[in-house]
Write a protein that holds these residues in place. Structure first.
Motif, short mmCIF file in Angstrom:
data_model
loop_
_atom_site.label_atom_id
_atom_site.label_comp_id
_atom_site.label_asym_id
_atom_site.label_seq_id
_atom_site.Cartn_x
_atom_site.Cartn_y
_atom_site.Cartn_z
N MET A 41 0.88 -1.06 0.02
CA MET A 41 -0.06 -0.14 0.07
C MET A 41 0.90 1.27 -0.02
O MET A 41 0.51 2.33 -0.77
N LEU A 42 1.93 1.26 0.82
CA LEU A 42 2.89 2.33 0.90
C LEU A 42 3.69 2.75 -0.49
O LEU A 42 3.68 3.69 -0.86
N ALA A 43 3.91 1.59 -0.95
CA ALA A 43 4.61 1.76 -2.47
C ALA A 43 3.66 2.38 -3.46
O ALA A 43 4.00 3.28 -4.38
N VAL A 44 2.15 1.74 -3.23
CA VAL A 44 1.38 2.45 -4.40
C VAL A 44 1.13 3.75 -4.09
O VAL A 44 1.13 4.33 -5.10
N ILE A 45 1.01 4.16 -2.98
CA ILE A 45 0.80 5.56 -2.54
C ILE A 45 1.91 6.27 -3.03
O ILE A 45 1.61 7.49 -3.65
N ALA A 46 3.16 6.03 -2.66
CA ALA A 46 4.41 6.63 -3.28
C ALA A 46 4.32 6.86 -4.68
O ALA A 46 4.61 7.67 -5.45
#
Length: 182
Positions: A143-148
């Motif tokens: 999720m953090l990678a997609v947000i970034a």
């Protein structure tokens, strides 16, 4: 900077390949124990499932590029550049907002999963069963990678006044070279 990025990309590929190799070896061990020893190991199935979860979310977070995903972009590619910019900005912002909005409730659930443990797979160093929090924590990383990634795409669209160029779907030479020569 490019050298660091190349080393990180190589490290990510090595981790993904190691996970895939571990899953393959576990699968072969499962077949061997079931059909040769006629005494199936219970932990092999659970370990394969755990490794599969990690391969999917780790790979999608760090390896799979946007142009590698299947997309239905006929109308998007047919639209004028300004409309594509607006559509790309709206879709990227929606992904960032949706994932960011759901991150804390998702993490809360992943953290709650810490009370549950694996059935048969144990930590090789301590011998204890693995908490489900550890297994599903890769989803929070995803999720953090997609947000970034999509946050960066929004910034790119706003700074350069255009979405990143998609690979040319009509030219097989550009499509093959942008997709890693497939």
């Amino acid at each position: 900077m490019h050298r660091l990025r190349d080393w990180l990309a190589l490290g990510v590929r090595i981790i993904a390949a190691t996970l895939l190799a571990a899953m393959f070896v576990t699968f072969l061990l499962q077949i061997y124990s079931r059909y040769v020893l006629v005494m199936p190991f219970g932990w092999t199935l659970e370990l394969c499932l755990i490794l599969w979860v990690w391969i999917v979310f780790f790979g999608c977070a760090f390896l799979v590029r946007e142009q590698d995903h299947v997309s239905f972009d006929i109308f998007y590619l047919a639209a004028p550049a300004r409309v594509r910019q607006i559509l790309a900005l709206i879709s990227s912002a929606a992904i960032v907002i949706g994932m960011a909005w759901m991150f804390l409730p998702t993490w809360d659930y992943i953290d709650w999963m810490g009370i549950r443990k694996t059935t048969t797979v144990r930590n090789p160093f301590t011998g204890e069963k693995i908490p489900m929090r550890t297994i599903f924590s890769i989803y929070a990383v995803f999720m953090l990678a997609v947000i970034a990634r999509y946050g960066w795409r929004c910034v790119h669209i706003l700074i350069h006044n255009a979405p990143p160029d998609p690979p040319d779907a009509h030219n097989p030479q550009t499509s093959a070279s942008s997709a890693g020569g497939r």
